[in-house]
Design a protein around this motif. Structure first.
Motif, PDB file in Angstrom:
ATOM      1  N   THR A 270      59.018  36.899  29.008  1.00 24.10           N
ATOM      2  CA  THR A 270      60.441  37.242  29.094  1.00 24.10           C
ATOM      3  C   THR A 270      60.697  38.673  29.543  1.00 24.10           C
ATOM      4  OG1 THR A 270      60.456  37.785  26.720  1.00 24.10           O
ATOM      5  CG2 THR A 270      61.090  35.529  27.350  1.00 24.10           C
ATOM      6  N   ASP A 271      59.714  39.327  30.080  1.00 25.18           N
ATOM      7  CA  ASP A 271      59.850  40.699  30.562  1.00 25.18           C
ATOM      8  C   ASP A 271      59.269  40.759  31.976  1.00 25.18           C
ATOM      9  OD1 ASP A 271      59.343  43.421  31.229  1.00 25.18           O
ATOM     10  OD2 ASP A 271      59.130  43.945  29.115  1.00 25.18           O
ATOM     11  N   PRO A 272      60.095  41.102  32.972  1.00 19.92           N
ATOM     12  CA  PRO A 272      59.603  41.088  34.354  1.00 19.92           C
ATOM     13  C   PRO A 272      58.445  42.038  34.602  1.00 19.92           C
ATOM     14  CG  PRO A 272      61.731  42.185  34.233  1.00 19.92           C
ATOM     15  CD  PRO A 272      61.474  41.558  32.885  1.00 19.92           C
ATOM     16  N   GLU A 273      58.359  43.117  33.851  1.00 13.62           N
ATOM     17  CA  GLU A 273      57.242  44.047  34.019  1.00 13.62           C
ATOM     18  C   GLU A 273      55.927  43.414  33.595  1.00 13.62           C
ATOM     19  OE1 GLU A 273      57.215  46.983  35.681  1.00 13.62           O
ATOM     20  OE2 GLU A 273      59.253  46.305  36.148  1.00 13.62           O
ATOM     21  N   HIS A 274      55.996  42.443  32.718  1.00 14.69           N
ATOM     22  CA  HIS A 274      54.795  41.697  32.329  1.00 14.69           C
ATOM     23  C   HIS A 274      54.571  40.505  33.260  1.00 14.69           C
ATOM     24  CE1 HIS A 274      53.866  43.836  28.653  1.00 14.69           C
ATOM     25  NE2 HIS A 274      55.118  43.720  28.243  1.00 14.69           N
ATOM     26  N   LEU A 275      55.641  39.744  33.534  1.00 19.18           N
ATOM     27  CA  LEU A 275      55.519  38.533  34.360  1.00 19.18           C
ATOM     28  C   LEU A 275      54.838  38.797  35.702  1.00 19.18           C
ATOM     29  CD1 LEU A 275      58.913  36.697  33.852  1.00 19.18           C
ATOM     30  CD2 LEU A 275      56.672  35.634  33.674  1.00 19.18           C
ATOM     31  N   LYS A 276      55.166  39.902  36.323  1.00 19.49           N
ATOM     32  CA  LYS A 276      54.620  40.165  37.659  1.00 19.49           C
ATOM     33  C   LYS A 276      53.102  40.362  37.664  1.00 19.49           C
ATOM     34  CE  LYS A 276      55.578  45.134  37.740  1.00 19.49           C
ATOM     35  NZ  LYS A 276      56.380  46.170  38.379  1.00 19.49           N
ATOM     36  N   HIS A 277      52.521  40.541  36.484  1.00 18.59           N
ATOM     37  CA  HIS A 277      51.073  40.748  36.397  1.00 18.59           C
ATOM     38  C   HIS A 277      50.275  39.462  36.233  1.00 18.59           C
ATOM     39  CE1 HIS A 277      51.224  45.098  36.359  1.00 18.59           C
ATOM     40  NE2 HIS A 277      52.252  44.997  35.537  1.00 18.59           N
ATOM     41  N   TRP A 278      50.953  38.328  35.935  1.00 24.93           N
ATOM     42  CA  TRP A 278      50.170  37.128  35.676  1.00 24.93           C
ATOM     43  C   TRP A 278      50.791  35.832  36.196  1.00 24.93           C
ATOM     44  CZ3 TRP A 278      52.323  33.217  32.937  1.00 24.93           C
ATOM     45  CH2 TRP A 278      53.431  33.534  32.150  1.00 24.93           C
ATOM     46  N   TRP A 279      52.104  35.796  36.458  1.00 28.14           N
ATOM     47  CA  TRP A 279      52.749  34.540  36.849  1.00 28.14           C
ATOM     48  C   TRP A 279      52.333  34.120  38.257  1.00 28.14           C
ATOM     49  CZ3 TRP A 279      54.721  30.319  35.158  1.00 28.14           C
ATOM     50  CH2 TRP A 279      55.429  29.480  36.016  1.00 28.14           C
ATOM     51  N   GLY A 280      52.115  32.846  38.450  1.00 22.32           N
ATOM     52  CA  GLY A 280      51.866  32.298  39.777  1.00 22.32           C
ATOM     53  C   GLY A 280      50.421  31.947  40.035  1.00 22.32           C
ATOM     54  N   PRO A 281      50.168  31.437  41.239  1.00 20.73           N
ATOM     55  CA  PRO A 281      48.812  31.023  41.597  1.00 20.73           C
ATOM     56  C   PRO A 281      47.845  32.201  41.662  1.00 20.73           C
ATOM     57  CG  PRO A 281      50.435  30.173  43.166  1.00 20.73           C
ATOM     58  CD  PRO A 281      51.143  31.155  42.298  1.00 20.73           C
ATOM     59  N   LYS A 282      46.598  31.920  41.396  1.00 16.12           N
ATOM     60  CA  LYS A 282      45.560  32.943  41.475  1.00 16.12           C
ATOM     61  C   LYS A 282      45.487  33.480  42.903  1.00 16.12           C
ATOM     62  CE  LYS A 282      40.911  33.839  39.959  1.00 16.12           C
ATOM     63  NZ  LYS A 282      39.786  33.347  39.209  1.00 16.12           N
ATOM     64  N   GLY A 283      45.369  34.793  43.022  1.00 10.32           N
ATOM     65  CA  GLY A 283      45.270  35.424  44.333  1.00 10.32           C
ATOM     66  C   GLY A 283      46.615  35.801  44.938  1.00 10.32           C
ATOM     67  N   PHE A 284      47.709  35.495  44.262  1.00  9.53           N
ATOM     68  CA  PHE A 284      49.033  35.845  44.757  1.00  9.53           C
ATOM     69  C   PHE A 284      49.570  37.050  43.995  1.00  9.53           C
ATOM     70  CE2 PHE A 284      48.724  31.774  46.607  1.00  9.53           C
ATOM     71  CZ  PHE A 284      49.749  31.594  47.514  1.00  9.53           C
ATOM     72  N   THR A 285      50.347  37.872  44.666  1.00 11.47           N
ATOM     73  CA  THR A 285      51.088  38.928  43.996  1.00 11.47           C
ATOM     74  C   THR A 285      52.532  38.450  43.834  1.00 11.47           C
ATOM     75  OG1 THR A 285      51.623  40.022  46.080  1.00 11.47           O
ATOM     76  CG2 THR A 285      49.650  40.789  44.919  1.00 11.47           C
ATOM     77  N   ILE A 286      53.207  38.997  42.853  1.00  7.99           N
ATOM     78  CA  ILE A 286      54.573  38.584  42.546  1.00  7.99           C
ATOM     79  C   ILE A 286      55.495  39.789  42.663  1.00  7.99           C
ATOM     80  CG2 ILE A 286      56.105  37.599  40.792  1.00  7.99           C
ATOM     81  CD1 ILE A 286      53.909  35.660  41.734  1.00  7.99           C
ATOM     82  N   ASP A 287      56.575  39.594  43.397  1.00  5.30           N
ATOM     83  CA  ASP A 287      57.639  40.595  43.484  1.00  5.30           C
ATOM     84  C   ASP A 287      58.869  40.001  42.802  1.00  5.30           C
ATOM     85  OD1 ASP A 287      59.165  42.836  44.222  1.00  5.30           O
ATOM     86  OD2 ASP A 287      59.794  41.872  46.088  1.00  5.30           O
TER      87      ASP A 287
END
Length: 176
Positions: A37-54
């Motif tokens: 529930t915190d975007p500063e955390h979500l961007k470090h792990w959400w999504g497929p492996k090898g992808f970065t999240i903005d």
């Protein structure tokens, strides 16, 4: 911590199908809920492996939106969004997940013209002896029979994708 995802499906009724994935993490529920529930955390792990999240938008409230862009190492971009329906800290998050364009409009999945436009997901967080079990229940809404069938056909692929995402979450929880 259990690296094995438990998956099953059940017919809810003739109109709906449901994917259920359960995963246990060696972390307290408040922390696991916070990293969801915190975007500063979500961007470090959400999504497929090898992808970065903005994260382009994050508004954690009913009718609020988490809008994001996933980018592969070769530069391929894929946009998505959650529209939150219910948040009960630290127990439950209900959201509609969809693919989107850069402006946040719901679009068809880039990999399938018959993938459901919207998937309703319910995440529950339960704690036992300092470990947190997440149960994800998801199924298409406002979908045709063809879209529901496609969703069911992709259970194994979704199991793999969520497994990788949950592996990244597990690694991240060990660092925070």
């Amino acid at each position: 911590m259990s690296k094995e995802n438990v998956i099953n499906s059940t017919k809810m009724n003739t109109d709906e199908c449901e994917l259920v994935i359960t995963r246990t993490f060696d972390a307290p529920r408040e922390l696991v809920f916070k990293v969801w529930t915190d975007p500063e955390h979500l961007k470090h792990w959400w999504g497929p492996k090898g992808f970065t999240i903005d994260v382009t938008k994050f508004d954690l409230r009913p009718d609020g939106v988490f809008h994001y862009c996933m980018q592969s190492t070769n530069g391929h971009e894929m946009w998505g969004k959650f529209v939150y329906r219910e948040i009960i800290a630290p127990e439950k998050i209900v959201f509609i997940n969809s693919f989107s364009d850069e402006e946040g409009n719901t679009i068809r999945a880039p990999f399938s013209p018959i993938w459901p436009l919207e998937v309703l997901n319910t995440l529950t967080f339960s704690e036992n002896e300092g470990k947190t079990t997440i149960t994800l229940r998801g199924g298409p809404i406002n979908a045709s029979e063809t879209e529901r069938k496609r969703f069911v056909e992709e259970f194994e692929s979704m199991k793999q994708g969520f497994g990788e995402t949950f592996d990244q979450l597990d690694d991240y929880l060990n660092r925070v």
